[in-house]
Design a protein around this motif. Structure first.
Motif, PDB file in Angstrom:
ATOM      1  N   THR A 111       0.800  -1.230   0.000  1.00  0.00           N
ATOM      2  CA  THR A 111       0.000   0.000   0.000  1.00  0.00           C
ATOM      3  C   THR A 111       0.834   1.283   0.000  1.00  0.00           C
ATOM      4  O   THR A 111       1.770   1.424   0.780  1.00  0.00           O
ATOM      5  N   ASP A 112       0.416   2.224  -0.849  1.00  0.00           N
ATOM      6  CA  ASP A 112       0.951   3.584  -0.830  1.00  0.00           C
ATOM      7  C   ASP A 112       0.070   4.422   0.107  1.00  0.00           C
ATOM      8  O   ASP A 112       0.263   4.441   1.289  1.00  0.00           O
ATOM      9  N   GLY A 113      -0.928   5.102  -0.454  1.00  0.00           N
ATOM     10  CA  GLY A 113      -1.723   6.028   0.353  1.00  0.00           C
ATOM     11  C   GLY A 113      -2.854   5.371   1.112  1.00  0.00           C
ATOM     12  O   GLY A 113      -3.392   4.334   0.705  1.00  0.00           O
ATOM     13  N   ILE A 114      -3.206   5.997   2.255  1.00  0.00           N
ATOM     14  CA  ILE A 114      -4.345   5.566   3.069  1.00  0.00           C
ATOM     15  C   ILE A 114      -5.118   6.798   3.524  1.00  0.00           C
ATOM     16  O   ILE A 114      -4.599   7.918   3.524  1.00  0.00           O
ATOM     17  N   ASP A 115      -6.372   6.581   3.930  1.00  0.00           N
ATOM     18  CA  ASP A 115      -7.137   7.632   4.585  1.00  0.00           C
ATOM     19  C   ASP A 115      -8.162   6.957   5.482  1.00  0.00           C
ATOM     20  O   ASP A 115      -8.464   5.768   5.316  1.00  0.00           O
ATOM     21  N   VAL A 116      -8.686   7.693   6.433  1.00  0.00           N
ATOM     22  CA  VAL A 116      -9.692   7.136   7.342  1.00  0.00           C
ATOM     23  C   VAL A 116     -10.611   8.256   7.793  1.00  0.00           C
ATOM     24  O   VAL A 116     -10.203   9.424   7.871  1.00  0.00           O
ATOM     25  N   THR A 117     -11.872   7.901   8.052  1.00  0.00           N
ATOM     26  CA  THR A 117     -12.769   8.801   8.762  1.00  0.00           C
ATOM     27  C   THR A 117     -13.548   7.978   9.774  1.00  0.00           C
ATOM     28  O   THR A 117     -13.831   6.801   9.527  1.00  0.00           O
ATOM     29  N   THR A 118     -13.876   8.601  10.903  1.00  0.00           N
ATOM     30  CA  THR A 118     -14.706   7.932  11.904  1.00  0.00           C
ATOM     31  C   THR A 118     -16.140   8.466  11.857  1.00  0.00           C
ATOM     32  O   THR A 118     -16.944   8.153  12.735  1.00  0.00           O
ATOM     33  N   ALA A 119     -16.457   9.237  10.820  1.00  0.00           N
ATOM     34  CA  ALA A 119     -17.834   9.724  10.653  1.00  0.00           C
ATOM     35  C   ALA A 119     -18.739   8.571  10.217  1.00  0.00           C
ATOM     36  O   ALA A 119     -18.313   7.694   9.463  1.00  0.00           O
ATOM     37  N   ASN A 120     -19.981   8.585  10.680  1.00  0.00           N
ATOM     38  CA  ASN A 120     -20.970   7.602  10.253  1.00  0.00           C
ATOM     39  C   ASN A 120     -21.309   7.856   8.786  1.00  0.00           C
ATOM     40  O   ASN A 120     -21.866   8.892   8.444  1.00  0.00           O
ATOM     41  N   LEU A 121     -20.954   6.890   7.912  1.00  0.00           N
ATOM     42  CA  LEU A 121     -21.237   7.057   6.482  1.00  0.00           C
ATOM     43  C   LEU A 121     -22.395   6.160   6.041  1.00  0.00           C
ATOM     44  O   LEU A 121     -22.443   5.690   4.901  1.00  0.00           O
ATOM     45  N   GLY A 122     -23.318   5.902   6.962  1.00  0.00           N
ATOM     46  CA  GLY A 122     -24.510   5.141   6.580  1.00  0.00           C
ATOM     47  C   GLY A 122     -24.359   3.653   6.852  1.00  0.00           C
ATOM     48  O   GLY A 122     -23.394   3.215   7.488  1.00  0.00           O
ATOM     49  N   PRO A 123     -25.310   2.840   6.373  1.00  0.00           N
ATOM     50  CA  PRO A 123     -25.392   1.423   6.740  1.00  0.00           C
ATOM     51  C   PRO A 123     -24.127   0.608   6.435  1.00  0.00           C
ATOM     52  O   PRO A 123     -23.770  -0.291   7.197  1.00  0.00           O
ATOM     53  N   ALA A 124     -23.427   0.916   5.351  1.00  0.00           N
ATOM     54  CA  ALA A 124     -22.243   0.122   4.998  1.00  0.00           C
ATOM     55  C   ALA A 124     -21.045   0.454   5.894  1.00  0.00           C
ATOM     56  O   ALA A 124     -20.190  -0.407   6.132  1.00  0.00           O
ATOM     57  N   PHE A 125     -20.992   1.681   6.381  1.00  0.00           N
ATOM     58  CA  PHE A 125     -19.830   2.147   7.157  1.00  0.00           C
ATOM     59  C   PHE A 125     -20.282   2.985   8.355  1.00  0.00           C
ATOM     60  O   PHE A 125     -19.965   4.176   8.452  1.00  0.00           O
ATOM     61  N   PRO A 126     -21.002   2.365   9.295  1.00  0.00           N
ATOM     62  CA  PRO A 126     -21.618   3.141  10.383  1.00  0.00           C
ATOM     63  C   PRO A 126     -20.619   3.768  11.357  1.00  0.00           C
ATOM     64  O   PRO A 126     -20.954   4.743  12.024  1.00  0.00           O
ATOM     65  N   ALA A 127     -19.400   3.213  11.453  1.00  0.00           N
ATOM     66  CA  ALA A 127     -18.393   3.798  12.339  1.00  0.00           C
ATOM     67  C   ALA A 127     -17.288   4.483  11.538  1.00  0.00           C
ATOM     68  O   ALA A 127     -16.233   4.805  12.070  1.00  0.00           O
ATOM     69  N   GLY A 128     -17.553   4.675  10.254  1.00  0.00           N
ATOM     70  CA  GLY A 128     -16.543   5.274   9.392  1.00  0.00           C
ATOM     71  C   GLY A 128     -15.889   4.244   8.502  1.00  0.00           C
ATOM     72  O   GLY A 128     -16.287   3.067   8.480  1.00  0.00           O
ATOM     73  N   VAL A 129     -14.870   4.676   7.766  1.00  0.00           N
ATOM     74  CA  VAL A 129     -14.242   3.785   6.788  1.00  0.00           C
ATOM     75  C   VAL A 129     -12.746   4.083   6.689  1.00  0.00           C
ATOM     76  O   VAL A 129     -12.302   5.223   6.846  1.00  0.00           O
ATOM     77  N   PHE A 130     -11.983   3.005   6.475  1.00  0.00           N
ATOM     78  CA  PHE A 130     -10.541   3.079   6.209  1.00  0.00           C
ATOM     79  C   PHE A 130     -10.365   2.767   4.726  1.00  0.00           C
ATOM     80  O   PHE A 130     -10.895   1.767   4.227  1.00  0.00           O
TER      81      PHE A 130
END
Ligand code: CA
Ligand code: CA
Ligand code: CA
Length: 318
Positions: free
Chosen positions: A270-289
């Protein structure tokens, strides 16, 4: 990616405050484009801007911290462009989910650009772009409304991190730090304000045994509360992600890898990464990496998305 070969590099997650499930991933195709994808991975836009390498975003979250352009809060997107060593500046339209060029001019840096990340000063509200270079330099540029509907930039600091490549970086908008991956040596922590000078501390040193196996690539911060969270790093040499506390002396927490599951191949190189802990709806309720995957079994390189609660659960169980 629409290009074959080593094309994908760095993702940035745009949070759609009005409709979180309609958030988007902005990704660089370092063979010639910046692209936008929905959370199902469908391409929404491709801009043939040149060799865009790293990208970052500050979403308009409706909390008064967004960049303002002509008096209006916007989601600001910036990126490094290796074609002409410049800073790309876009606005994300929250309705169409399309990027729009708002650079006042071709903002040419003084270095061979690689990495790029943004910082919003909690002291002044000023937004900055940090550019990192092929031969270890960093430039910090203040971003400003030019009064005519565009964004301009002014260089406010430059310093040397190392003599080899420094690419991945992330800034902490609440605690005021700038972290940079010195790819063969380790992760460094600097003050993010333009007057902070060159004092620095080491978060972790590179070692073939890990947790930071060179090269050290993307960095990102998962905010769990005001002032706390996780600093995450791509340890490309052993296909893992190293996790440190965001606060205090950045204690090492542990490492994880993204394995094959649900018919999706594993993440490696892996080169780049990003993460958010915002609720992004049913697929990503605690955020997404989000992580660039160096080899996609099913075709050209791509980005992989992991529900953040899966990573947090690993952390809690040790
Ligand atoms: Ca990024
Ligand atoms: Ca690199
Ligand atoms: Ca893979």
């Amino acid at each position: 990616m629409s290009h074959t070969g080593d094309a994908a590099d760095d993702p940035a997650i745009w949070v759609n405050q009005a409709n979180p499930a309609q958030s988007a991933v902005i990704g660089t195709d370092k063979l010639g484009a910046i692209e936008v994808y929905d959370l199902d991975g469908r391409r929404l836009q491709s801009l043939p801007v040149g060799r865009a390498n790293n990208v970052d975003v500050r979403s308009d979250l409706g909390d008064g911290t967004a960049f303002t352009l002509s008096g209006r809060p916007i989601s600001l997107v910036t990126a490094s462009n290796r074609t002409n060593n410049s800073i790309i500046v876009y606005e994300m339209d929250p309705v169409s989910r399309q990027l729009r060029d708002i650079a006042a001019r071709t903002i040419t840096t003084g270095i061979q650009v690689y990495g790029e990340c943004m910082y919003r000063s909690p002291q002044t509200g000023t937004f900055y772009a940090f550019l990192t270079g092929k031969t270890g330099q960093v430039e910090q540029w203040a971003l400003s409304d030019n009064g005519a509907g565009k964004v301009d930039a002014t260089k406010v600091r430059s310093f040397q991190v190392t003599t080899t490549e420094a690419e991945g970086c992330v800034a902490d908008d609440e605690l005021g730090f700038f972290y940079v991956a010195d790819e063969y040596n380790g992760i460094w922590k600097y003050g993010a304000e333009p007057g902070a000078g060159t004092a620095r501390t080491s978060v972790g040193s590179a070692s073939a045994a890990g947790p930071l196996a060179p090269t050290i690539e993307g960095l990102t911060i998962a905010r769990t509360s005001s002032g706390t969270g996780l600093l995450m790093a791509s340890s490309q040499g052993n296909d893992t992600f190293a996790v440190y506390r965001r606060e205090g002396a950045n204690a090492f927490v542990g490492s994880f890898r993204v394995v094959a599951a649900n018919g999706i191949d594993a993440v490696s190189g892996t080169d780049g990464i990003d993460v958010t802990t915002a609720n992004l709806g049913p697929a990503f309720p605690a955020g997404v990496f989000a992580a660039q995957d160096g080899t996609n079994d099913a075709g050209n390189q791509n980005f992989k998305l992991v529900p953040f609660q899966l990573i947090a659960a690993v952390g809690q169980s040790g």
